[in-house]
Design an enzyme around this catalytic site. Structure first.
Site, PDB file in Angstrom:
ATOM      1  N   ASN A 153      44.942  59.359  25.615  1.00 30.15           N
ATOM      2  CA  ASN A 153      44.568  60.570  26.469  1.00 30.15           C
ATOM      3  C   ASN A 153      44.304  61.720  25.668  1.00 30.15           C
ATOM      4  OD1 ASN A 153      43.729  61.684  28.947  1.00 30.15           O
ATOM      5  ND2 ASN A 153      45.629  62.472  29.306  1.00 30.15           N
ATOM      6  N   HIS A 156      44.421  65.810  26.569  1.00 27.52           N
ATOM      7  CA  HIS A 156      45.011  66.967  27.535  1.00 27.52           C
ATOM      8  C   HIS A 156      44.524  68.319  27.091  1.00 27.52           C
ATOM      9  CE1 HIS A 156      46.613  68.360  31.136  1.00 27.52           C
ATOM     10  NE2 HIS A 156      47.128  69.123  30.523  1.00 27.52           N
ATOM     11  N   GLY A 211      31.611  64.338  31.283  1.00 27.01           N
ATOM     12  CA  GLY A 211      31.572  63.591  30.045  1.00 27.01           C
ATOM     13  C   GLY A 211      30.915  64.137  28.816  1.00 27.01           C
TER      14      GLY A 211
HETATM   15  C1  GAR Z   1      38.442  67.710  28.961  1.00 31.42           C
HETATM   16  O1  GAR Z   1      38.805  69.108  28.627  1.00 31.42           O
HETATM   17  C2  GAR Z   1      39.853  67.073  28.895  1.00 31.42           C
HETATM   18  O2  GAR Z   1      40.453  67.459  27.983  1.00 31.42           O
HETATM   19  C3  GAR Z   1      40.352  67.180  30.336  1.00 31.42           C
HETATM   20  O3  GAR Z   1      39.077  66.896  31.145  1.00 31.42           O
HETATM   21  C4  GAR Z   1      38.118  67.755  30.516  1.00 31.42           C
HETATM   22  C5  GAR Z   1      36.938  66.685  30.543  1.00 31.42           C
HETATM   23  O4  GAR Z   1      35.701  67.329  30.076  1.00 31.42           O
HETATM   24  N1  GAR Z   1      41.202  66.156  30.767  1.00 31.42           N
HETATM   25  C6  GAR Z   1      42.277  66.375  31.493  1.00 31.42           C
HETATM   26  O5  GAR Z   1      42.499  67.610  32.127  1.00 31.42           O
HETATM   27  C7  GAR Z   1      43.282  65.279  31.563  1.00 31.42           C
HETATM   28  N2  GAR Z   1      44.387  65.806  32.334  1.00 31.42           N
HETATM   29  P1  GAR Z   1      34.334  66.574  29.809  1.00 31.42           P
HETATM   30  O6  GAR Z   1      34.129  65.647  31.028  1.00 31.42           O
HETATM   31  O7  GAR Z   1      33.320  67.425  29.583  1.00 31.42           O
HETATM   32  O8  GAR Z   1      34.746  65.600  28.743  1.00 31.42           O
END
Ligand code: GAR
Length: 208
Positions: free
Chosen positions: A120, A122, A30
């Site tokens: 979203n 990515h 998060g």
């Molecule tokens: C982020 O880097 C986001 O781009 C990725 O998960 C991470 C979450 O980090 N999302 C994906 O891979 C979606 N396919 P966080 O929980 O520290 O924000």
């Protein structure tokens, strides 16, 4: 013109100045959710009205709690059906939904209730390194293993297929020959923290 028509025009007019409520959906750490919450905290125009997770132990819920943002966990069956999630979004008057590291499928009833109002992020330049199973550090490991010279982030609308909704914007960063997946992750996170809130703000300023 009928008095009610005047009134509804008036409401539509001030609606543009009133604050918009967003929900953040997240499954893990998060850091993006926290960054978005902090960015809008004193904005007066955008309110993070809900942090919602599909994982009970997700650290993002702890972050929401300590930042005084309403939060909830919904279990697997509720994400399959979708109606309880949708009711919660409606109860909280959510106008716009932001995914930030959310790894479950968003139910169709929610996609239909929020057309072009769910986005979203990515951590790659889609369509490269996207699709089911491609998330978080796995993406950066794949980028390094493939010998890519650049990577970045894609912010896109959500549709029924993982990572296939219409692209809103992409931002790039270089991948150097000596970079590890961890190095790449740092650069990509920096792009996310800088641009995701700005893009959310812009999109919100355009919706009614
Ligand atoms: C982020 O880097 C986001 O781009 C990725 O998960 C991470 C979450 O980090 N999302 C994906 O891979 C979606 N396919 P966080 O929980 O520290 O924000």
């Amino acid at each position: 013109m009928h008095i009610f028509a005047h009134f509804s025009r008036f409401c539509a007019g001030i609606g543009g100045f009133m604050s918009k409520n967003i929900a953040i959906l997240a499954s893990g750490n998060g850091t993006n959710a926290e960054n978005i919450i902090r960015y809008f905290r004193n904005s007066g125009t955008v309110n993070v009205g809900l942090v919602l997770s599909n994982r009970k132990a997700a650290f993002v819920l702890e972050r929401a709690r300590s930042l005084n943002v309403p939060f909830a966990y919904m279990e697997k069956a509720e994400w399959t059906d979708g109606e309880a999630v949708l009711s919660l979004l409606k109860d909280k008057h959510i106008d716009f939904v932001v995914l930030a590291g959310f790894l479950a499928r968003v139910p169709d009833c929610i996609l239909h209730a929020y057309p072009n109002k769910i986005i979203n992020i990515h951590p790659s330049l889609l369509p490269k390194f996207g699709g089911k199973g491609m998330y978080g550090d796995r993406v950066h490991q794949a980028v390094v293993a493939a010998g890519e010279t650049e990577t970045g982030i894609t912010i896109h609308y959500l549709n029924e297929h993982f990572d296939e909704g219409e692209t809103i914007v992409q931002y790039k960063c270089p991948v150097l020959p000596q970079d590890t997946a961890e190095d790449v992750a740092k650069k990509v996170h920096a792009l996310e923290y800088e641009y995701y809130p700005q893009v959310i703000a812009r999109l919100l300023s355009e919706i009614r």
